[in-house]
Design an enzyme around this catalytic site. Structure first.
Site, PDB file in Angstrom:
ATOM      1  CG  ASP B 204      40.241  36.800  47.345  1.00  0.00           C
ATOM      2  OD1 ASP B 204      39.646  37.807  46.930  1.00  0.00           O
ATOM      3  OD2 ASP B 204      39.648  35.784  47.759  1.00  0.00           O
ATOM      4  CD  GLU B 234      39.171  41.339  48.866  1.00  0.00           C
ATOM      5  OE1 GLU B 234      39.581  40.195  49.096  1.00  0.00           O
ATOM      6  OE2 GLU B 234      37.988  41.593  48.563  1.00  0.00           O
ATOM      7  CG  ASP B 301      34.842  41.852  45.145  1.00  0.00           C
ATOM      8  OD1 ASP B 301      34.106  40.999  44.621  1.00  0.00           O
ATOM      9  OD2 ASP B 301      35.933  41.574  45.664  1.00  0.00           O
TER      10      ASP B 301
END
Lengths: 465, 465
Positions: B204, B234, B301
């Site tokens: 992340d 990410e 997301d």
């Protein structure tokens, strides 16, 4: 018999883990304080579980055969009463492996280990409370606590306004043990550590969980995990409610401690009144619970015994002499056996002075002798108690412990004047001409006309058999 | 070869655990919402690890062979990016046993499972941050974070003032990864879950840990635990920095997704420009990393693919057709294969409509065919990419994948008009007279004069081989 068979034969040693011994410097907090500095509320000195394991020879030499560990679970404070994870050893104390290693060395040496169970409240860093702080009224954990209104504010000044907390401290939210999920969680904790090998629980402020059914369930849970587990409640006042089939095996007998301290340090407590007070404690509870009481002269929550006795070594020795002659399990708060000093918390939580043992041998040896005799003589552990003599004017007190044919006469002079006393020993079945001796010295006495004449030094006592 | 051998052969399925399937009602939050209500930021719907295990036949029928799980560690939020314990499964998701059971069924079916690693920041309920809140400047954990001044206030209104936090959110304190203790903790977490059997990490916001040495250590740690582990970052923008020997095997290829969406939903992106953009992504990275890219069309997301495509089923099918023809590992965000709808978070995190699958078979079957063909044909997974044709006026695009003697021609009509096109297929080594067919339909074509004439339906495409 519902109390564990082993408690009355036990001598406990209470360890405040941050301050006993630092066995693994690798797990120290980065801002660890030097060993032996003045203790504070906020700082760590680095004691840990490996430290206890490494010092086990010292404990075996002292003679203790049970340990009460102050809290060891993950917490935000050096005393670890602010629990944030009941299933994990505090990383500054070590790991689960370290805990298992300690249990292993303890059990291999016939030493039992009980843990400190803080189930009335948690730290505000406990996951369920954190969840309420994050999600407020939307949290699934609201009912784990006693929330009065939202939003709750856990970090402001002053007492907790929005939720019940221990003594109003925002940092210690009180559990709602009426909630079945919370209850299950706490009971799971209780069982988990027994399953890991702990020999029982000392329950922190259990009277604040004013729910007999909770404690009955708690007892069932622990005893079903191990029927020989010991449950001892931190109850400061004499109270019959807290022992028995649905509560605890024993209590921390603070009233016994208070009576001894008052007896040896104030002029206002007559001997007969002292005797009444300690005997009331014997009569208040069922006998099996009396013999399963935990008998402290000091703990992490009191002044140090030595300080409380005005730094008078003779009084300290006399206090131990009485303690080790009483029914129940005598408990030594770490360092009291070598005369550590200090007022209330945090002073009474000093670092154990490993480098300064040589100057402290007199008291140390005295306690070793008392422990050794108590372990040698079943009468001191399992014998009946009987009052033999009180003299309020001369401050002399005598009691006897009796088991079968065996008797020990315990005589105490709570004054600064040597006393010459004759005790009636008919009740001990000591016939005329019998020669007895002071187990704690070299004096011999002969029974004559059903009496025993002894000389008691100032603030001194005898164990005669 | 330093990227794991299996990634280019994988089709990922991304699962947001609270919303995929509820397999164990016993671990639901007390205030669990009914399955399928409009998702909110605050509430749980009860999805859990047992749910995934129980629905494994669905996943195997779909054909996927890798799973990316959104965070599963103990957290205070339904998305679980507010980590409070990196070593424990969130109790609403189940237990370590449930995790092991899921890994077991996955590995027994040759399905790999990667986890979501949130190492830039923690939740403010994480133990080290809690300790700072409790003890402020006296905490041993001050240096785990970026504290600007004491006392810190984590629960007031507005952005974090006293410490660095992710996007200024007080609830998400940023780790100080320069602190060796913090670093060790995070690397221990990384290794622990690989040791438990996880097949890799999706990292992340890794670009917020702007420290190449940290990521090199991270990679070493994970790869030394299991050299076949997959690391995918990410990273939202094209950036060469983040792949390679000291960083990740692949990235979440959001730029690829954005190009497809723009290509199929706006009139301003010419085909040649689209081709340039996706080819730049192929050229930017070393080939082994290109083939280890994670290719999403939607995630937790983003908006749902179906909604992003204006609820146009043909465009959705075409998007999947392009995705599954591209080098890298195509990824299906749970429910995108059945056309779940929704805007950005929290809408895109709806409950999987298990009771409403029958009305959604067309897209579902389409995705199953694409997956099945991709798994059957190594050329689609491991073949080289080559541009074959672009026609900006007619919005037609063709590419080829080629591996040894095997080739697939992928033709796309990004317009609402049927197009008749002749492609030059000399580069595919398809000789005149060769008969080829549409793998996704029934049409057959014959190569003539080095060319192939095909008819492309509106917003339609072909895989020809």
């Amino acid at each position: 018999m519902t109390t564990p068979y082993w408690v009355q034969d036990s001598i406990f040693y209470q360890i405040f883990p941050d301050r006993f011994a630092n066995g693994d410097k690798a797990n120290d907090p980065v801002n660890v304080q030097p060993w032996g500095v003045k203790p504070t509320h906020l700082h760590y000195m680095g004691g840990d579980l490996q430290g206890i394991t490494q010092k086990f020879n010292y404990l075996l030499d002292l003679g203790i055969n049970a340990i009460y560990l102050n809290p060891i679970f993950h917490s935000t404070a050096n005393h670890r009463y602010h629990t944030i994870d009941y299933f994990r050893i505090d990383p500054f104390l070590g790991s689960m492996n370290d805990f298992k290693a300690l249990l292993n060395v303890a059990h291999n040496n016939n030493v039992r280990v009980i843990l400190d169970g803080v189930f009335n409240h948690c730290g505000r860093g406990f996951f369920a409370f954190i969840n309420v702080l994050e999600n407020q009224e939307h949290s699934p954990y609201c009912d784990w606590f006693h929330i009065k209104n939202f939003p709750i504010n856990a970090y402001g000044k002053g007492e907790a306004q929005d939720y019940l907390a221990w003594w109003g401290f925002r940092s210690l939210p009180k559990f709602n043990t009426d909630n079945q999920q919370t209850r299950k969680y706490l009971l799971d904790v209780a069982r988990f550590w027994i399953d890991q090998g702990a020999d029982g629980w000392r329950l922190d402020v259990p009277n604040e969980i004013d729910d007999d059914k909770f404690w009955a369930e708690f007892r069932d849970t622990v005893k079903s995990a191990n029927p020989d587990s010991y449950l001892v409640g931190e109850i400061w006042t004499p109270d019959r409610r807290w022992v028995g089939e649905t509560h605890f095996d024993g209590l921390m007998n603070y009233p016994f401690r208070e009576a001894i301290i008052e007896f040896l340090t104030s002029d206002v407590l007559p001997v007969s009144e002292f005797a009444n007070r300690i005997e009331n404690l014997l009569n208040l509870y069922p006998k099996e619970n009396v013999y399963a009481m935990y008998l402290p002269l000091g703990t992490h929550d009191t002044e140090r015994l030595f300080s409380k006795m005005g730094n008078n070594l003779e009084k300290v020795k006399l206090a131990f002499l009485i303690q080790f002659a009483f029914p129940g399990a005598p408990a030594v708060y770490y360092g009291d056996e070598i005369g550590m000093q200090g007022g209330k918390d945090p002073e009474s939580r000093g670092a154990f002075p490993w480098d300064d043992l040589e100057s402290r041998t007199e008291l140390h040896n005295w306690v070793k002798v008392l422990i050794s005799l108590r372990k040698q003589l079943p009468v001191l552990r399992r014998g009946n108690y009987q009052r033999i003599f009180t003299d309020d004017r001369r401050h002399v007190f005598a009691l006897a412990r009796m088991l079968g044919d065996s008797s020990v006469l315990v005589a105490i002079n709570a004054s600064s004047t040597r006393r010459h006393v004759r005790f009636n020993v008919l009740d001990l079945n000591w016939g005329d001409g019998r020669i007895v001796r002071n187990l704690l010295g070299k004096e011999e006495y002969i029974v004559s006309e059903g009496r025993l004449a002894v000389s008691l030094p100032p603030w001194g006592g005898l164990w005669v058999a």
